[in-house]
Each structure stands twice: as C-alpha cells, then as structure tokens.
Design an enzyme around this catalytic site. Structure first.
Site, PDB file in Angstrom:
ATOM      1  N   GLY A  12       0.821  -1.219   0.000  1.00 27.54           N
ATOM      2  CA  GLY A  12       0.000   0.000   0.000  1.00 27.54           C
ATOM      3  C   GLY A  12       0.844   1.254   0.000  1.00 27.54           C
ATOM      4  N   VAL A  63      -3.067  -7.383  -2.125  1.00 27.36           N
ATOM      5  CA  VAL A  63      -2.685  -8.142  -0.920  1.00 27.36           C
ATOM      6  C   VAL A  63      -3.697  -9.229  -0.555  1.00 27.36           C
ATOM      7  CG1 VAL A  63      -1.361  -6.208   0.065  1.00 27.36           C
ATOM      8  CG2 VAL A  63      -3.754  -6.521   0.738  1.00 27.36           C
ATOM      9  N   ASN A  89       1.187  -2.309   5.289  1.00 25.14           N
ATOM     10  CA  ASN A  89       0.499  -1.028   5.485  1.00 25.14           C
ATOM     11  C   ASN A  89      -0.845  -0.930   4.744  1.00 25.14           C
ATOM     12  OD1 ASN A  89       0.442   2.155   5.735  1.00 25.14           O
ATOM     13  ND2 ASN A  89       0.356   1.700   3.545  1.00 25.14           N
ATOM     14  N   TYR A 154     -13.535  -2.258  10.758  1.00 26.97           N
ATOM     15  CA  TYR A 154     -12.170  -1.706  10.747  1.00 26.97           C
ATOM     16  C   TYR A 154     -11.481  -1.948  12.101  1.00 26.97           C
ATOM     17  CZ  TYR A 154      -8.509   1.848   9.972  1.00 26.97           C
ATOM     18  OH  TYR A 154      -7.313   2.509   9.833  1.00 26.97           O
ATOM     19  N   LYS A 158      -8.116  -4.135  12.817  1.00 26.36           N
ATOM     20  CA  LYS A 158      -6.902  -3.500  13.349  1.00 26.36           C
ATOM     21  C   LYS A 158      -6.525  -4.079  14.723  1.00 26.36           C
ATOM     22  CE  LYS A 158      -5.972  -0.846   9.875  1.00 26.36           C
ATOM     23  NZ  LYS A 158      -4.736  -1.046   9.100  1.00 26.36           N
TER      24      LYS A 158
END
Ligand code: NDP
Length: 246
Positions: A12, A63, A89, A154, A158
């Site tokens: 990224g 990815v 990333n 998200y 994470k």
C-alpha cells in the site's frame, strides 16, 4: 538511520502513509519495493524515489490474492538476495453502524486489512527464516485499541493485527525476527479526507498535541522499529496519535 543494502517491502505504498514510509526508507539508503493494486501509481512512486537518487522497484499486487502475493514476493527474491524489512500497510475502510453494515463491507475490510497481512507475512517470513533475520512492521490503528462507533469492521481488523503481531513475535523471536505494530491516530491522507469538517473539528479537541498527524510522523516510527535501535523490541504496538488515546 542507515538502511543501505536492505531490501524493504512496503504494501500500500502508492499513496498516503505507505508512500511516505517508502520514500523515507529510500532516503535512508534502502532499496524499496513499492506495492499497490495500481501499477501506474506504484511506478510513479518508484520514479519519484529514483529522481531523488533513491533505489526502488514497483509492483502491482493485490494483498488479498494469495497467488499474486507469492508471485510478487518470488519476483523480488529472484532479483534481490532477500527481504530484510516488511511493512504491512495496505488498508481500507468501509464505515457504517453495525446494523447497517453489509456482510460485503465486513468481509472486504477484514480481507484487505487482516488477511492481506497474513498473506504477505507468511510468504516473506519464509525468506526471513532462511536468513535468520528480519523485521516485520504491521500498521494497525488507534481504532483497533479504543474502538469507534461506525467502524466495527475496521476496529476488529486492526485489533486483529495487534494479536497477530504478538503471535509472530513469539513464533519468530528465536530466529532473529522481530514483529511490531504501529497504531496511528488521525493522519491526514486520502482515507481521512472524506471526514466532514465538523467531525474533524470535534476530533481535534481530543488531541492533546493540538494537530492532526502526518504520514511523516508514522514513517518515523516505522523507521525506528526497522532500525538496529529497536533490535530488542518485539511484540509491541507504538501509538502515534498526538496523545489522542491517553
Ligand atoms: P490511503 O487510502 O491513503 O492508502 C491506502 C493504500 O493501501 C494505497 O496505497 C492503496 O493502494 C493500498 N491498498 C488498498 N487496498 C489494497 C489491496 N487490496 N492490495 C494492495 N494495496 C492496497 O490510506 P492511508 O495511507 O491513510 O492508510 C495506510 C494504512 O494506515 C492503512 O492500513 C490504514 O488503516 C492505516 N491507518 C491510517 C490512519 C489515517 O488516519 N489515515 C489512521 C490509522 C491507521 P492501491 O489503491 O494502489 O491499491
């Protein structure tokens, strides 16, 4: 910090934080592999680095696609003698309140943000294990630590990265490989540009340092973790958020 002779993969890195990480590693003498789905943008970043007398290669790679990841990592390994540093990333958001969140938006975020880290770490760590050295740095988020309404997918991805990183740290410690995470707060990039000005003003009130972060702030933490200064640090998460989550 000096990364001369090191091969560094940054996923990224066609835009935003990843691009800045790539540029800073190149400025510090590293040979950087610029990776993103958009091959033209990857080539632009490579050319920018070359124009500043840095070393870089560019690869179009998704990815989420395991075969594509194996193919690109093999290309890198054919050309360079190994991979010294991997920065995972690449990441996306698909925000919505839980009751309105579609299964597709859940899956997409988990697949890019978490499975992408799994794919790249798995393939690159094979080469690192052979070399008995390596540094893996995974970009998490402050949202993975404190959560956020409207970002359940998200936040889960994470937070997952933090657990994944700790596990790799334990698995690879005896083989000379460290794994750490960086958890940025609010950083000015395309990802955050969509936020309304009123929401930005509210957020700013919660940042003790009184300003939003820049990609440069995140890159600094990555270069530190990848350097010899951090040789005895593994399984950790460095928060780069101007004090937002204190
Ligand atoms: P941007 O949206 O600016 O850039 C995202 C990058 O990820 C692009 O280079 C994009 O390249 C790449 N990418 C997205 N999907 C894929 C994929 N499937 N395969 C390969 N590359 C992909 O985001 P930021 O720079 O803001 O964010 C970078 C990382 O930092 C993310 O993991 C994000 O979650 C994290 N972060 C960001 C924060 C912020 O405030 N900005 C805060 C906390 C964490 P391309 O389109 O070419 O594929």
């Amino acid at each position: 910090m000096d990364f001369k002779g090191k091969t560094i993969v940054v996923t990224g890195s066609t835009r935003g934080i990843g691009r800045e990480i790539a540029i800073q590693f190149a400025q510090a003498g590293g040979n950087v592999m610029v990776i993103g789905r958009d091959g033209e943008r990857a080539a632009q970043v490579r050319d920018e680095i070359a124009a500043a007398n840095g070393q870089a290669d560019a690869f179009a790679c998704d990815v989420t696609n395991a075969e594509n990841v194996v193919e690109i990592v093999n290309k890198i390994l054919d050309k360079h003698k190994g991979i010294d540093i991997l920065v995972n990333n690449a990441g996306i958001t698909k925000d919505n309140l839980l009751l309105r969140m579609s299964e597709t938006d859940w899956d997409e975020v988990m697949t890019v943000n978490l499975k992408g880290v799994f794919h790249f770490s798995k393939v690159v760590s094979k080469a690192m294990l052979r070399a008995k050295k390596g540094k893996i740095i995974n970009i998490s988020s402050i949202i993975g630590i404190v959560g956020n309404a409207g970002q359940a997918n998200y936040a889960a991805s994470k937070a997952g990265i933090i657990g994944f990183t700790k596990s790799l740290a334990k698995e690879f410690a005896s083989r000379g490989i460290t794994a750490n995470a960086v958890a940025p707060g609010y950083i000015e990039t395309d990802m955050t540009a969509q936020l309304k000005t009123s929401a930005q003003e509210d957020l700013l009130k919660d940042i003790p340092l009184g300003k939003f972060g820049t990609a440069n702030d995140v890159a600094g933490a990555c270069l530190f973790l990848a350097s010899e200064l951090a040789d005895y640090i593994t399984g950790q998460t460095i928060v780069v958020d101007g004090g937002m989550a204190i």
